[in-house]
Design an enzyme around this catalytic site. Structure first.
Site, PDB file in Angstrom:
ATOM      1  N   THR A  13      -4.294  -0.002   8.131  1.00 28.38           N
ATOM      2  CA  THR A  13      -3.324   0.846   7.472  1.00 28.38           C
ATOM      3  C   THR A  13      -4.091   1.242   5.903  1.00 28.38           C
ATOM      4  OG1 THR A  13      -2.039  -0.779   6.434  1.00 28.38           O
ATOM      5  CG2 THR A  13      -1.537   0.000   8.558  1.00 28.38           C
ATOM      6  N   SER A  15      -6.517   3.198   5.113  1.00 26.16           N
ATOM      7  CA  SER A  15      -7.938   3.111   5.250  1.00 26.16           C
ATOM      8  C   SER A  15      -9.120   3.991   4.859  1.00 26.16           C
ATOM      9  CB  SER A  15      -8.355   2.265   6.564  1.00 26.16           C
ATOM     10  OG  SER A  15      -7.752   2.987   7.715  1.00 26.16           O
ATOM     11  N   THR A  16      -8.563   5.049   3.922  1.00 27.29           N
ATOM     12  CA  THR A  16      -9.609   6.215   3.845  1.00 27.29           C
ATOM     13  C   THR A  16     -10.223   5.916   2.870  1.00 27.29           C
ATOM     14  OG1 THR A  16      -7.601   7.176   2.583  1.00 27.29           O
ATOM     15  CG2 THR A  16      -7.832   7.745   4.835  1.00 27.29           C
ATOM     16  N   GLY A  18     -11.329   2.496  -0.379  1.00 21.34           N
ATOM     17  CA  GLY A  18     -11.207   1.186  -1.043  1.00 21.34           C
ATOM     18  C   GLY A  18     -11.331  -0.048  -0.139  1.00 21.34           C
ATOM     19  N   ILE A  19     -10.659  -1.112  -0.237  1.00 23.88           N
ATOM     20  CA  ILE A  19     -10.672  -2.068   0.765  1.00 23.88           C
ATOM     21  C   ILE A  19     -10.372  -1.672   2.054  1.00 23.88           C
ATOM     22  CG2 ILE A  19      -9.576  -4.382   1.005  1.00 23.88           C
ATOM     23  CD1 ILE A  19      -8.992  -4.647  -2.110  1.00 23.88           C
ATOM     24  N   GLY A  20      -9.598  -0.975   2.345  1.00 25.21           N
ATOM     25  CA  GLY A  20      -9.115  -0.633   3.806  1.00 25.21           C
ATOM     26  C   GLY A  20     -10.248  -0.005   4.537  1.00 25.21           C
ATOM     27  N   SER A 141      -2.525 -10.207  -2.625  1.00 23.35           N
ATOM     28  CA  SER A 141      -3.262 -10.124  -4.171  1.00 23.35           C
ATOM     29  C   SER A 141      -3.052 -11.326  -4.666  1.00 23.35           C
ATOM     30  CB  SER A 141      -2.729  -8.903  -4.686  1.00 23.35           C
ATOM     31  OG  SER A 141      -3.245  -8.724  -6.155  1.00 23.35           O
ATOM     32  N   TYR A 154       4.676  -4.785  -8.544  1.00 25.99           N
ATOM     33  CA  TYR A 154       3.587  -4.910  -7.687  1.00 25.99           C
ATOM     34  C   TYR A 154       3.349  -6.309  -7.175  1.00 25.99           C
ATOM     35  CZ  TYR A 154      -1.275  -5.349  -6.046  1.00 25.99           C
ATOM     36  OH  TYR A 154      -2.277  -5.620  -5.431  1.00 25.99           O
TER      37      TYR A 154
END
Length: 264
Positions: A13, A15-16, A18-20, A141, A154
Site C-alpha cells: 500500500t 507504493s508509488t 519512497g519506502i513503499g 516508525s 504521527y
C-alpha cells in the site's frame, strides 16, 4: 541468502514513491507478483513502470484506491482477489505543535495510518489462515517508541500499529501466517526531505541540511545519516519469505540504532 517468492502475490500500500516503492521493487526482484497501490491513475501507472524497470520483472500491476476509506479498500481488494503478502506501508506524517492538532487532524491520521491497515488485515487474514501461509507486515516508525514533540499524532498512530501487529499475530497463531511490524528509522524519501527543509530551512545544501537535521532533531542515530529506502525494503523482503517462518508478533528495527533501547 536466496529469497524466492515465486508464486506469491504481494500488495504494497502507498507504493508509488519512497519506502513503499522500494519495497515493491524488492519483492518483485525476489519473484513475487507485486501490486502497486496509490490513489491516482497516473502515479500508479508510472510506479508500475519504474518497479518493472528496476526489478526486471513484468509481473507488476497496479490497484487504485484510497485505502483510508472503505470504498477505496473495496476497490483495491476487488483488484487483488488472491493475496499472500500484505505490506501496510501507507502513512502520512507532518510537523504540528501538539496543542494545535485538532480533532479532525487526529481522526485523519488514525484513518490513514491505522485503520487502513486494520481494514485490509481483517479482509485478507481469513484466506491466509485457510491456505496455511501468509505474511502481514505493518510499517511502523521509530516515532512509535520515541514520540517526537512536533509529531505526537504521527507517533501515536505508529505506536498503535505495534499493538495491531501483535494482536493480529495472536489471531493467526498456529496457522502458518505471520504478522510483524517493521520499525523504520529516519529514512531519505521525498517527503522526509521536505520535512527536513521545514525544520532547518532552505539555505543549506542538502548534505549540510541532512547533517543539521540529524544533529538537532535525531541525535540518537548511531549511523548518523538518513536510512535509504532500500535498507527498509531488505528487512521487509526477508520477513515476507519462508526464512522468517518463526518470526511473528514482532517489532523489528531498521532504525540506524536510533532507539536507545535493547528491546524491541
Amino acid at each position: 541468502m536466496q529469497i524466492d517468492l515465486s508464486g506469491r502475490t504481494a500488495l504494497v500500500t502507498g507504493s508509488t514513491q519512497g519506502i513503499g516503492h522500494a519495497i515493491a521493487t524488492g519483492l518483485a526482484r525476489a519473484g513475487a507478483r507485486v501490486v502497486v497501490n496509490g490513489r491516482g491513475v497516473e502515479r500508479v501507472t508510472e510506479a508500475v513502470r519504474t518497479v518493472r524497470a528496476a526489478s526486471g520483472s513484468d509481473d507488476v500491476t497496479g490497484a487504485i484506491g484510497d485505502l483510508a476509506t472503505e470504498h477505496g479498500a473495496t476497490a483495491v481488494l476487488e483488484a487483488v482477489p488472491v493475496l499472500d503478502i500484505l505490506v501496510n506501508n501507507l502513512g502520512i506524517f507532518g510537523s504540528t505543535p501538539p496543542l494545535e492538532i485538532d480533532d479532525a487532524e487526529w481522526r485523519r491520521y488514525f484513518e490513514v495510518n491505522v485503520l487502513s491497515a486494520v481494514r485490509l488485515i481483517r479482509a485478507c487474514l481469513p484466506a491466509m489462515k485457510q491456505q496455511g501461509w501468509g505474511r502481514v507486515l505493518n510499517l511502523a516508525s521509530d516515532s512509535a517508541v520515541v514520540v517526537p514533540a512536533e509529531m505526537i499524532h504521527y507517533g501515536t498512530t505508529k505506536t498503535s500499529l505495534l499493538a495491531v501487529s501483535r494482536g493480529f499475530a495472536k489471531e493467526a497463531a498456529g496457522t502458518g501466517v505471520t504478522v510483524n511490524s517493521v520499525i523504520a528509522g529516519p529514512t531519505r524519501t521525498g517527503g522526509v526531505e521536505t520535512f527536513v527543509r521545514q525544520l532547518v530551512g532552505d539555505a543549506l545544501p542538502w548534505d549540510e541540511a541532512q547533517h543539521e537535521f540529524m544533529v538537532r532533531y535525531r541525535p540518537q542515530s548511531l549511523i548518523q545519516r538518513l536510512i535509504e529506502p532500500e535498507e527498509i525494503a531488505n528487512m521487509v523482503v526477508y520477513l515476507a519469505s519462508p526464512h522468517a517462518s518463526a518470526t511473528t508478533g514482532g517489532a523489528l528495527r531498521v532504525d540506524g540504532g536510533y532507539i536507545d533501547s535493547i528491546l524491541p
